[in-house]
Design a protein around this motif. Structure first.
Motif, mmCIF file in Angstrom:
data_model
loop_
_atom_site.group_PDB
_atom_site.id
_atom_site.type_symbol
_atom_site.label_atom_id
_atom_site.label_comp_id
_atom_site.label_asym_id
_atom_site.label_seq_id
_atom_site.Cartn_x
_atom_site.Cartn_y
_atom_site.Cartn_z
ATOM 1 N N GLN A 5 -1.778 1.204 4.621
ATOM 2 C CA GLN A 5 -2.837 0.186 4.752
ATOM 3 C C GLN A 5 -4.212 0.846 4.915
ATOM 4 N N TRP A 40 -7.292 0.570 4.544
ATOM 5 C CA TRP A 40 -8.476 -0.256 4.364
ATOM 6 C C TRP A 40 -9.054 -0.674 5.705
ATOM 7 N N ASN A 64 -3.285 9.625 3.242
ATOM 8 C CA ASN A 64 -3.032 8.319 2.632
ATOM 9 C C ASN A 64 -2.738 8.514 1.147
ATOM 10 N N ALA A 71 -5.502 -5.111 -2.084
ATOM 11 C CA ALA A 71 -5.897 -5.884 -0.893
ATOM 12 C C ALA A 71 -7.157 -6.698 -1.185
ATOM 13 N N VAL A 115 -4.793 5.442 -2.459
ATOM 14 C CA VAL A 115 -5.788 4.706 -1.679
ATOM 15 C C VAL A 115 -6.525 3.680 -2.551
ATOM 16 N N SER A 154 0.855 -1.200 0.000
ATOM 17 C CA SER A 154 0.000 0.000 0.000
ATOM 18 C C SER A 154 0.882 1.238 0.000
ATOM 19 N N ASN A 189 2.849 2.275 2.944
ATOM 20 C CA ASN A 189 2.449 1.232 3.912
ATOM 21 C C ASN A 189 1.396 1.729 4.897
ATOM 22 N N SER A 215 -4.314 0.798 -3.577
ATOM 23 C CA SER A 215 -3.946 -0.060 -2.447
ATOM 24 C C SER A 215 -5.116 -0.951 -2.030
ATOM 25 N N VAL A 216 -6.295 -0.359 -1.936
ATOM 26 C CA VAL A 216 -7.465 -1.140 -1.497
ATOM 27 C C VAL A 216 -7.835 -2.159 -2.578
ATOM 28 N N SER A 267 -12.384 2.089 2.222
ATOM 29 C CA SER A 267 -11.090 2.754 2.023
ATOM 30 C C SER A 267 -11.047 3.953 2.965
#
Ligand code: FMN
Length: 224
Positions: A67, A69, A144, A154, A147, A62, A65, A150-151, A130
């Motif tokens: 994260q 989520w 962030n 994941a 986003v 992410s 990093n 990254s989400v 998110s």
């Protein structure tokens, strides 16, 4: 590289090239059996399985990093009922014209409509949120980065982990999804990103022919 706290890469595993080739093919064979399923059994699935799949999702890379989520795993029949009621209200508007002709045309071959009984039948609904602000600590309020990307990663890992555990899934995106914030009691910092349905497929579950047409490697990749 700038000075920073770090440790040796100790959990990397190198496979002999023949094994690498086999593993790459085996993984492809495994993931090509994943299909979006729209008919679920109400057979229960252990919470621990869902927890492990969420742990796997939480390993995703992410931006910085952070994260960004949060996953709300819903097993409660009352909350599933609320989600179904709200989703179907929005979906009725969508299928009755809000989507527009082109979008509805694109969905025709999947046979979907505004009825979402699986939102109550399936043992688990996982609402993915998110986060606009965050950081590595839960209470952080930093910006962030990346986003959406990254989400998305994941979520991809989560879908693959659930499939790998032997569960069927559906990626569901009722439009708009903002009702999930209220039903799942998530604050203003979070935006509902996706709803995953997970469980055993019902005995009569089908896979639309349209969904089985995947582009060839030549179509999706270029080697330079
Ligand atoms: C971002 C996203 C949103 C989706 N939204 C829905 C949805 O709201 N309802 C639904 O039935 N399927 C939905 N799907 C599932 C797609 O229709 C499905 O992935 C596609 O037809 C390919 O089939 P497959 O997943 O079996 O490969 C969605 C998939 C993605 C990636």
């Amino acid at each position: 590289m700038q000075q920073h706290d770090c440790s040796p890469l100790s959990d990397y595993i190198e496979y002999p090239s023949a094994e690498m080739l086999t593993r790459s093919l085996d993984f492809y064979d495994e993931v090509k059996r994943r299909h979006s399923v729209r008919s679920f059994s109400d057979r229960p699935v252990d919470k621990e399985v869902i927890e492990n799949c969420l742990r796997a999702a939480g390993t995703a890379p992410s931006g910085a990093n952070h994260q960004p989520w949060h996953f709300v795993a819903v097993n409660s029949p009352d909350i599933k009922k609320k989600i179904r009621e709200q989703a179907e209200i929005h979906e009725r508007g969508f299928y009755q014209g809000r989507a527009g002709e082109e979008w509805l045309g694109a969905l025709k071959d999947l046979g979907t409509d505004a009825n979402k009984p699986y939102l109550e039948h399936a043992p688990w609904l996982i609402a993915i949120f998110s986060q606009k602000k965050g950081g590595t600590a839960e209470e952080d309020k930093k910006t962030n980065y990346y986003v959406h990307e990254s989400v998305g990663i994941a979520t991809g890992i989560l879908i693959t982990a659930l499939h790998n555990a032997g569960l069927a899934t559906l990626t569901h995106t009722p439009k708009p999804m903002s009702f999930l914030n209220q039903v799942c009691q998530r604050g203003d910092n979070e935006r509902a990103y996706m709803l995953l349905i997970a469980g055993y497929p019902s005995k009569d579950a089908t896979v639309p022919a349209h969904a089985q047409v995947k582009k060839s490697l030549d179509d999706i990749a270029t080697f330079l």
